[in-house]
Structures are given as C-alpha cells and as structure tokens.
Motif scaffolding. Structure first.
Motif, PDB file in Angstrom:
ATOM      1  N   LEU A   3       0.837  -1.198   0.000  1.00  0.00           N
ATOM      2  CA  LEU A   3       0.000   0.000   0.000  1.00  0.00           C
ATOM      3  C   LEU A   3       0.870   1.245   0.000  1.00  0.00           C
ATOM      4  CD1 LEU A   3      -2.697  -0.929   2.648  1.00  0.00           C
ATOM      5  CD2 LEU A   3      -2.915  -1.026   0.182  1.00  0.00           C
ATOM      6  N   GLN A   4       0.447   2.240  -0.757  1.00  0.00           N
ATOM      7  CA  GLN A   4       1.134   3.518  -0.770  1.00  0.00           C
ATOM      8  C   GLN A   4       0.132   4.590  -0.335  1.00  0.00           C
ATOM      9  OE1 GLN A   4       4.351   3.839  -1.432  1.00  0.00           O
ATOM     10  NE2 GLN A   4       4.562   1.639  -1.853  1.00  0.00           N
ATOM     11  N   ILE A  34     -10.065 -12.332  12.135  1.00  0.00           N
ATOM     12  CA  ILE A  34      -9.229 -11.846  11.044  1.00  0.00           C
ATOM     13  C   ILE A  34      -7.773 -12.227  11.308  1.00  0.00           C
ATOM     14  CG2 ILE A  34     -10.830  -9.933  10.655  1.00  0.00           C
ATOM     15  CD1 ILE A  34      -8.688  -8.065  11.855  1.00  0.00           C
ATOM     16  N   PRO A  35      -6.918 -12.161  10.296  1.00  0.00           N
ATOM     17  CA  PRO A  35      -5.495 -12.489  10.509  1.00  0.00           C
ATOM     18  C   PRO A  35      -4.870 -11.602  11.588  1.00  0.00           C
ATOM     19  CG  PRO A  35      -6.006 -12.404   8.162  1.00  0.00           C
ATOM     20  CD  PRO A  35      -7.214 -11.900   8.879  1.00  0.00           C
ATOM     21  N   THR A  36      -3.779 -12.071  12.132  1.00  0.00           N
ATOM     22  CA  THR A  36      -3.082 -11.319  13.182  1.00  0.00           C
ATOM     23  C   THR A  36      -2.514 -10.018  12.624  1.00  0.00           C
ATOM     24  OG1 THR A  36      -0.960 -12.367  12.697  1.00  0.00           O
ATOM     25  CG2 THR A  36      -2.414 -13.479  14.306  1.00  0.00           C
ATOM     26  N   GLU A  37      -2.178  -9.100  13.536  1.00  0.00           N
ATOM     27  CA  GLU A  37      -1.561  -7.841  13.110  1.00  0.00           C
ATOM     28  C   GLU A  37      -0.303  -8.113  12.294  1.00  0.00           C
ATOM     29  OE1 GLU A  37      -0.777  -5.532  16.542  1.00  0.00           O
ATOM     30  OE2 GLU A  37      -2.891  -5.182  17.033  1.00  0.00           O
ATOM     31  N   GLY A  47       3.761  -1.185   8.706  1.00  0.00           N
ATOM     32  CA  GLY A  47       4.148  -1.509  10.065  1.00  0.00           C
ATOM     33  C   GLY A  47       2.970  -2.037  10.885  1.00  0.00           C
ATOM     34  N   ARG A  48       3.289  -2.793  11.940  1.00  0.00           N
ATOM     35  CA  ARG A  48       2.232  -3.345  12.791  1.00  0.00           C
ATOM     36  C   ARG A  48       1.462  -2.247  13.516  1.00  0.00           C
ATOM     37  NH1 ARG A  48       4.330  -8.384  16.288  1.00  0.00           N
ATOM     38  NH2 ARG A  48       2.143  -8.229  16.960  1.00  0.00           N
ATOM     39  N   GLU A  53      -3.621   0.647  14.525  1.00  0.00           N
ATOM     40  CA  GLU A  53      -4.457   1.844  14.519  1.00  0.00           C
ATOM     41  C   GLU A  53      -5.650   1.685  13.584  1.00  0.00           C
ATOM     42  OE1 GLU A  53      -4.362   4.615  16.404  1.00  0.00           O
ATOM     43  OE2 GLU A  53      -2.853   3.486  17.511  1.00  0.00           O
ATOM     44  N   ALA A  54      -5.428   1.052  12.447  1.00  0.00           N
ATOM     45  CA  ALA A  54      -6.521   0.841  11.493  1.00  0.00           C
ATOM     46  C   ALA A  54      -7.584  -0.080  12.090  1.00  0.00           C
ATOM     47  CB  ALA A  54      -5.981   0.245  10.193  1.00  0.00           C
TER      48      ALA A  54
END
Length: 236
Positions: A3-4, A34-37, A47-48, A53-54
């Motif tokens: 992602l940019q 959902i998948p892990t961070e 970054g994790r 935060e998302a």
C-alpha cells in the motif's frame, strides 16, 4: 499487496480502506477471526502499529471487535458509517418511505408501551411547535428551522415511546436526514402544509392505547407529503 499513501490520505486511512473493502467483500465472514496484526502487516507491507491503529478505527466503527488474548473478530461486514452516508444522500421520497416504515411501527408499539412521561414529551413538542405557527397554523419564514426541530422532537418522542432500544438508535441516526428533508419541504410551496390535527391524531391514538389507530394515523400523516413528492417527480 503493498500500500502507498495517496495524496493527503494517511497510511492508516489507506489501511482502514483496504481492510474495510475486504470486510464488505466478505473475505472474512461475520464471527470469523481476522489475521493477526503481524500477518496483515506483511500482507499490506506496512508496520504493525499502522495495522493496529486501522483495526482500532474499524472496532470503533462497529465492524470489528477485539477480545483480549483471542484476537480480533468480524462483527459486521457492513460499514454503519457508509450506510448513514447513503441515507444522507437519499432524496426526500426515499426518506419519507423509510420514515413510514420506521414510524408506523414505532407508533403501533408506542400505543402498547407508552408511559405518562412519553405522552408529556409528545404534547410539549406539539405545544412548542404551535407557538411558532401563524394564523393559518404554518411556521413563519424566520422560524422554519426551530419549527422543524419541534416536529422532529415529536416524532422522536413517539419512537422513544415504543421502548425499543434498536429502533430508537436507528431513528436517532436517521433523524438528521429527516430534519434536513423537513426543512426543505417547509420552504417549498409545492409541498403540502404540516397539519397539526394529523399529529394530534397520532398522539390521541397512542394515548388511548390503540395500536392500529396509531399506525394508521402515522401513515396518513406521512403519506400526504410522499404523494406530493411522487407527483412532483412524475411531473418532471
């Protein structure tokens, strides 16, 4: 999927949109974890902390729920915020049709469950609205918004008298769109006038504990402006 950041949009916002798209597409069904961070950070190549935060944003939006020690689970694949934005973009006819669906049932339930305080709130809203009306019972040009506020207060009191938490919350979200449509209608000479007697009929049926009468009176009250809108649309 790397992602940019696009334009001024922050990387967190970009990740939020990516995860929201996956949720609404049904990639993870309701109830799924959902998948892990760590896995999401690798998948999105961020970054994790950004992923964390998302996820917080989507938890706050009501799409995800985090459980300590278990992970993050899907609560809804529909974004409540987007649903509300859709309602806010809706036309007056759409708003009126949804009002009929919500308020007719609310009035029916209110006739079965209303308490004295509910009736007092409805009466107070009608009294306050009447004080702003001219000799013909219509709002003056400088009182349209306050007149609309009292009208909405009446209808919210009816909904709250149903004593259904989900219905009250839904109408609370929806009421800003109702108010906006009402103010536009009040300022439109092609729309029918608001009739105090129509509102009184709703209140009287609720006060008498007549669920069928309350539902019928609510439909009569709201069908009048809906028919006017349909006629205007047909004329165009």
């Amino acid at each position: 999927m790397a992602l940019q950041a696009a334009g001024r949009q922050s990387l967190v916002d970009t990740v939020v949109e990516a995860l929201r798209s996956q949720l609404t597409a049904g990639e993870w069904p309701v109830g799924a974890r959902i998948p892990t961070e760590h896995a999401l950070a690798e998948q999105l190549q961020v970054g994790r902390n950004t992923v964390r935060e998302a996820i917080r944003v989507l938890v706050h939006a009501g799409m995800l729920r985090s459980r300590q020690g278990e992970g993050t689970f899907v609560v809804s694949t529909a974004d409540p915020g987007e649903i509300m934005r859709g309602i806010q973009r809706a036309g007056i006819r759409d708003v009126l049709e949804l009002r009929i669906a919500l308020e007719a049932e609310a009035a029916r339930l209110a006739a079965l469950r209303r308490e004295p305080a509910d009736l007092e709130r409805m009466q107070a809203a009608l009294d306050a609205q009447a004080e702003l009306a001219d000799a013909e019972g219509q709002p003056t040009a400088d009182s349209l918004e306050l007149y609309a506020d009292h009208d909405i207060a009446f209808h919210r009191a009816v909904v709250e008298a149903a004593h259904n938490t989900a219905l009250t919350a839904t109408y609370g979200w929806f009421s800003s769109s109702v108010r906006e449509a009402l103010v536009r209608a009040l300022d439109d000479h092609e729309m029918p006038k608001i009739l105090h007697d129509d509102h009184r009929a709703v209140l009287d049926a609720i006060a008498m504990g007549d669920p069928e009468g309350a539902e019928r009176a609510t439909r009569v009250l709201l069908e009048r402006p809906k028919r006017a809108v349909e006629a205007l649309l047909a004329a165009r």
